[in-house]
Design an enzyme around this catalytic site. Sequence first.
Site, PDB file in Angstrom:
ATOM      1  N   ASP A 101       0.785  -1.519   0.190  1.00  0.00           N
ATOM      2  CA  ASP A 101       0.390  -0.112  -0.251  1.00  0.00           C
ATOM      3  C   ASP A 101       1.192   1.532  -0.066  1.00  0.00           C
ATOM      4  O   ASP A 101       2.137   1.662   0.336  1.00  0.00           O
ATOM      5  CB  ASP A 101      -0.853  -0.283   1.173  1.00  0.00           C
ATOM      6  CG  ASP A 101      -2.020   1.038   1.217  1.00  0.00           C
ATOM      7  OD1 ASP A 101      -1.759   2.024   0.853  1.00  0.00           O
ATOM      8  OD2 ASP A 101      -3.223   0.352   1.326  1.00  0.00           O
ATOM      9  N   THR A 109      -4.542   6.831   0.740  1.00  0.00           N
ATOM     10  CA  THR A 109      -6.278   7.012   1.616  1.00  0.00           C
ATOM     11  C   THR A 109      -6.186   5.741   3.044  1.00  0.00           C
ATOM     12  O   THR A 109      -6.694   6.042   3.945  1.00  0.00           O
ATOM     13  CB  THR A 109      -7.037   6.934   0.776  1.00  0.00           C
ATOM     14  OG1 THR A 109      -6.833   5.818   0.028  1.00  0.00           O
ATOM     15  CG2 THR A 109      -7.600   7.931  -0.278  1.00  0.00           C
ATOM     16  N   GLY A 110      -5.328   4.897   2.875  1.00  0.00           N
ATOM     17  CA  GLY A 110      -4.353   4.222   3.730  1.00  0.00           C
ATOM     18  C   GLY A 110      -3.696   4.442   4.906  1.00  0.00           C
ATOM     19  O   GLY A 110      -3.831   5.447   4.771  1.00  0.00           O
ATOM     20  N   ALA A 117      -6.609  -2.873  -3.713  1.00  0.00           N
ATOM     21  CA  ALA A 117      -5.792  -0.721  -4.244  1.00  0.00           C
ATOM     22  C   ALA A 117      -7.082  -0.171  -5.605  1.00  0.00           C
ATOM     23  O   ALA A 117      -6.533  -0.405  -6.472  1.00  0.00           O
ATOM     24  CB  ALA A 117      -4.818  -0.781  -3.759  1.00  0.00           C
ATOM     25  N   TYR A 171     -14.541   5.208 -13.357  1.00  0.00           N
ATOM     26  CA  TYR A 171     -14.320   3.595 -12.074  1.00  0.00           C
ATOM     27  C   TYR A 171     -14.905   2.716 -12.236  1.00  0.00           C
ATOM     28  O   TYR A 171     -14.450   1.801 -12.591  1.00  0.00           O
ATOM     29  CB  TYR A 171     -15.327   4.320 -11.181  1.00  0.00           C
ATOM     30  CG  TYR A 171     -14.630   3.932  -9.790  1.00  0.00           C
ATOM     31  CD1 TYR A 171     -13.808   3.399  -9.211  1.00  0.00           C
ATOM     32  CD2 TYR A 171     -16.354   3.370  -9.119  1.00  0.00           C
ATOM     33  CE1 TYR A 171     -13.998   2.031  -8.080  1.00  0.00           C
ATOM     34  CE2 TYR A 171     -16.244   2.463  -7.897  1.00  0.00           C
ATOM     35  CZ  TYR A 171     -15.063   2.027  -8.031  1.00  0.00           C
ATOM     36  OH  TYR A 171     -15.220   0.929  -6.915  1.00  0.00           O
ATOM     37  N   LYS A 223     -12.965  -1.179 -13.493  1.00  0.00           N
ATOM     38  CA  LYS A 223     -13.022  -2.451 -12.859  1.00  0.00           C
ATOM     39  C   LYS A 223     -14.224  -3.734 -13.684  1.00  0.00           C
ATOM     40  O   LYS A 223     -13.014  -4.330 -14.003  1.00  0.00           O
ATOM     41  CB  LYS A 223     -14.343  -2.091 -11.601  1.00  0.00           C
ATOM     42  CG  LYS A 223     -14.100  -1.353 -10.850  1.00  0.00           C
ATOM     43  CD  LYS A 223     -12.659  -1.139  -9.639  1.00  0.00           C
ATOM     44  CE  LYS A 223     -12.518  -1.624  -8.515  1.00  0.00           C
ATOM     45  NZ  LYS A 223     -11.837  -1.717  -7.573  1.00  0.00           N
ATOM     46  N   ARG A 275     -29.954   2.628  -0.951  1.00  0.00           N
ATOM     47  CA  ARG A 275     -28.694   1.958  -1.621  1.00  0.00           C
ATOM     48  C   ARG A 275     -28.979   0.445  -0.528  1.00  0.00           C
ATOM     49  O   ARG A 275     -29.155  -0.107   0.202  1.00  0.00           O
ATOM     50  CB  ARG A 275     -27.619   2.795  -1.546  1.00  0.00           C
ATOM     51  CG  ARG A 275     -27.292   3.384  -1.939  1.00  0.00           C
ATOM     52  CD  ARG A 275     -26.843   3.363  -3.429  1.00  0.00           C
ATOM     53  NE  ARG A 275     -26.790   5.004  -3.953  1.00  0.00           N
ATOM     54  CZ  ARG A 275     -27.595   4.531  -4.966  1.00  0.00           C
ATOM     55  NH1 ARG A 275     -29.180   4.592  -4.851  1.00  0.00           N
ATOM     56  NH2 ARG A 275     -27.377   6.326  -5.913  1.00  0.00           N
ATOM     57  N   ARG A 285     -27.739  15.146  -7.226  1.00  0.00           N
ATOM     58  CA  ARG A 285     -26.658  15.062  -8.380  1.00  0.00           C
ATOM     59  C   ARG A 285     -26.661  14.260  -8.827  1.00  0.00           C
ATOM     60  O   ARG A 285     -27.261  13.130  -9.046  1.00  0.00           O
ATOM     61  CB  ARG A 285     -26.245  14.440  -6.725  1.00  0.00           C
ATOM     62  CG  ARG A 285     -24.938  15.469  -5.221  1.00  0.00           C
ATOM     63  CD  ARG A 285     -23.921  14.602  -4.937  1.00  0.00           C
ATOM     64  NE  ARG A 285     -24.365  13.164  -4.656  1.00  0.00           N
ATOM     65  CZ  ARG A 285     -23.504  12.563  -3.851  1.00  0.00           C
ATOM     66  NH1 ARG A 285     -22.865  13.347  -3.372  1.00  0.00           N
ATOM     67  NH2 ARG A 285     -24.070  11.196  -3.228  1.00  0.00           N
TER      68      ARG A 285
HETATM   69  N1  LIG Z   1     -15.800   1.242  -0.125  1.00  0.00           N
HETATM   70  C1  LIG Z   1     -16.490   0.790  -0.651  1.00  0.00           C
HETATM   71  O1  LIG Z   1     -17.900   1.091  -0.744  1.00  0.00           O
HETATM   72  C2  LIG Z   1     -16.684   0.056  -1.704  1.00  0.00           C
HETATM   73  C3  LIG Z   1     -17.682  -0.566  -2.618  1.00  0.00           C
HETATM   74  C4  LIG Z   1     -17.727  -0.540  -4.603  1.00  0.00           C
HETATM   75  C5  LIG Z   1     -15.801  -1.898  -4.408  1.00  0.00           C
HETATM   76  N2  LIG Z   1     -15.185  -0.918  -3.247  1.00  0.00           N
HETATM   77  C6  LIG Z   1     -13.952  -1.342  -3.902  1.00  0.00           C
HETATM   78  O2  LIG Z   1     -13.025  -1.661  -2.620  1.00  0.00           O
HETATM   79  C7  LIG Z   1     -11.910  -1.227  -2.941  1.00  0.00           C
HETATM   80  C8  LIG Z   1     -11.038  -0.493  -1.030  1.00  0.00           C
HETATM   81  O3  LIG Z   1     -12.428   0.276  -1.227  1.00  0.00           O
HETATM   82  P1  LIG Z   1     -12.331   1.070  -0.080  1.00  0.00           P
HETATM   83  O4  LIG Z   1     -12.981   1.366   0.979  1.00  0.00           O
HETATM   84  O5  LIG Z   1     -11.316   0.244   1.095  1.00  0.00           O
HETATM   85  O6  LIG Z   1     -11.288   2.345  -0.301  1.00  0.00           O
HETATM   86  P2  LIG Z   1      -9.903   2.595   0.480  1.00  0.00           P
HETATM   87  O7  LIG Z   1      -9.102   4.212  -0.380  1.00  0.00           O
HETATM   88  O8  LIG Z   1     -10.319   3.800   2.170  1.00  0.00           O
HETATM   89  O9  LIG Z   1      -8.234   1.825  -0.052  1.00  0.00           O
HETATM   90  C9  LIG Z   1      -7.683   1.479  -1.229  1.00  0.00           C
HETATM   91  C10 LIG Z   1      -6.416   1.764  -0.208  1.00  0.00           C
HETATM   92  O10 LIG Z   1      -5.493   1.060  -1.758  1.00  0.00           O
HETATM   93  C11 LIG Z   1      -4.645   2.115  -1.473  1.00  0.00           C
HETATM   94  N3  LIG Z   1      -3.802   2.539  -2.682  1.00  0.00           N
HETATM   95  C12 LIG Z   1      -4.143   3.118  -3.699  1.00  0.00           C
HETATM   96  N4  LIG Z   1      -3.689   3.200  -4.538  1.00  0.00           N
HETATM   97  C13 LIG Z   1      -2.264   2.229  -5.015  1.00  0.00           C
HETATM   98  C14 LIG Z   1      -0.987   2.321  -5.461  1.00  0.00           C
HETATM   99  N5  LIG Z   1      -1.181   2.597  -6.676  1.00  0.00           N
HETATM  100  N6  LIG Z   1      -0.328   1.756  -5.146  1.00  0.00           N
HETATM  101  C15 LIG Z   1      -0.889   1.204  -3.878  1.00  0.00           C
HETATM  102  N7  LIG Z   1      -1.368   1.254  -2.888  1.00  0.00           N
HETATM  103  C16 LIG Z   1      -2.742   2.493  -3.492  1.00  0.00           C
HETATM  104  C17 LIG Z   1      -4.705   2.923  -0.584  1.00  0.00           C
HETATM  105  O11 LIG Z   1      -3.336   3.878  -0.066  1.00  0.00           O
HETATM  106  C18 LIG Z   1      -5.572   2.602   0.359  1.00  0.00           C
HETATM  107  O12 LIG Z   1      -4.508   2.329   1.279  1.00  0.00           O
HETATM  108  C19 LIG Z   1     -11.481  -0.698  -4.056  1.00  0.00           C
HETATM  109  O13 LIG Z   1     -10.881  -0.900  -5.238  1.00  0.00           O
HETATM  110  C20 LIG Z   1     -12.718  -0.270  -4.103  1.00  0.00           C
HETATM  111  O14 LIG Z   1     -12.624  -0.026  -5.256  1.00  0.00           O
HETATM  112  C21 LIG Z   1     -15.383   0.032  -2.529  1.00  0.00           C
END
Ligand SMILES: NC(=O)c1ccc[n+]([C@@H]2O[C@H](COP(=O)([O-])OP(=O)(O)OC[C@H]3O[C@@H](n4cnc5c(N)ncnc54)[C@H](O)[C@@H]3O)[C@@H](O)[C@H]2O)c1
Length: 348
Positions: free
Chosen positions: A33, A37-38, A76, A143, A147, A223, A282
């Site tokens: 990571d 955003t983490g 990620a 987006y 996927k 939702r 929106r």
């Molecule tokens: N949260 C939701 O409701 C939701 C719904 C559908 C799909 N998703 C998918 O689930 C996954 C996680 O979502 P989340 O809400 O936990 O997001 P998040 O932003 O909390 O987690 C993403 C993590 O990936 C890391 N990251 C991003 N790009 C990177 C890169 N290039 N190299 C290394 N690390 C990288 C970020 O630092 C972060 O820790 C995503 O792929 C998202 O598309 C989430």
Amino acid sequence: MTGRYLVTGGAGFVGSHIVAALLDRGDDVVVFDHLSTGHREAVLQGARLIIGDLDDERLVDYVVADGPWDGVFHFAALSIVGDSMRDPFRYIAENVGTGVRLIAACVRHKVPKFVLSSTAALFGSSRSTPIDETANYDPDSPYGESKAMLERALHWADRVHGLRSASLRYFNAAGADPAGRLGEDHAPESHLMPLVIDAALGRRAEIAVFGDDYPTPDGTCVRDYVHVADLADAHLRVLAPLATNSVRYNLGTGRGHSVLEVIQAVERVSGRRVPMRRAPRRAGDPAVLIAGADRIRRDLGWQPRYADLDAIAATALQWRQAHPDGYRTGHRRLHQGTIAELFHAVTD
Ligand SMILES: NC(=O)c1ccc[n+]([C@@H]2O[C@H](COP(=O)([O-])OP(=O)(O)OC[C@H]3O[C@@H](n4cnc5c(N)ncnc54)[C@H](O)[C@@H]3O)[C@@H](O)[C@H]2O)c1
């Protein structure tokens, strides 16, 4: 039987909960990571954290080569729908580019199983709900498109190279680790449940309700909120069928809740009033998105334990009350691995 897993994005909201579930059952976990955003603190003790960017092809190859792995979980990604509408090529280039290079590295180094965080945003807003796995790709945003492209890349990785994969299409992930170790902490936050909780706790002035004239019972968007611990359970369950074939599952409770119902749930569990303001719709928000998630229940016996909206809100509230400033107020739980060694090995 325990295994060894690489988790990209394992310091993020959903990924950190899957890392916790793997650690809880005794697996060996390496998180990759770059912490955009983490959070370091979201990587629980016992997992190793490699801080690196998936865009760094040499580093990714080096890490994946350091097997054997029982599987790779890929969380990620850039994942804000609105941002992708403003900057479509960044979303396509980054999500697809990093994902495809990771998949290729997995093929090169004979990783047997790959699990992709996919999304309900694959499906267009024109779809009638509930949406099951027979629905065609019809994304409303770059987006969602990114996927869909990764799901297709995984199809060919299986067909040509035999890499087995699971594409898990989450609807709205919400809640927090019931044990209180982890929660949701994005900056800025774009998800409804944590925003409503912050409004209830007085950390935001109010919550804006975008649109109250949708064709839904109370006029606000509906939702399907799925608890992040239930998502973690699904991720563990899909590892079994991947021994023989690739799978795709929609992950939701099959029940929809409106924006006003989320606000009311937070008011009930917190005992506080949520200040709110009605705002115009929106662009691009579909009225209703509900998962048809019978397939994973039937095939793998997955059953959401937190299908009740109050239970989801209660776990999210518990974490936020204990961490009012998010992970900045949390304890340092990081076990940092051999990042320096890795970095030198790759750059020497
Ligand atoms: N949260 C939701 O409701 C939701 C719904 C559908 C799909 N998703 C998918 O689930 C996954 C996680 O979502 P989340 O809400 O936990 O997001 P998040 O932003 O909390 O987690 C993403 C993590 O990936 C890391 N990251 C991003 N790009 C990177 C890169 N290039 N190299 C290394 N690390 C990288 C970020 O630092 C972060 O820790 C995503 O792929 C998202 O598309 C989430």
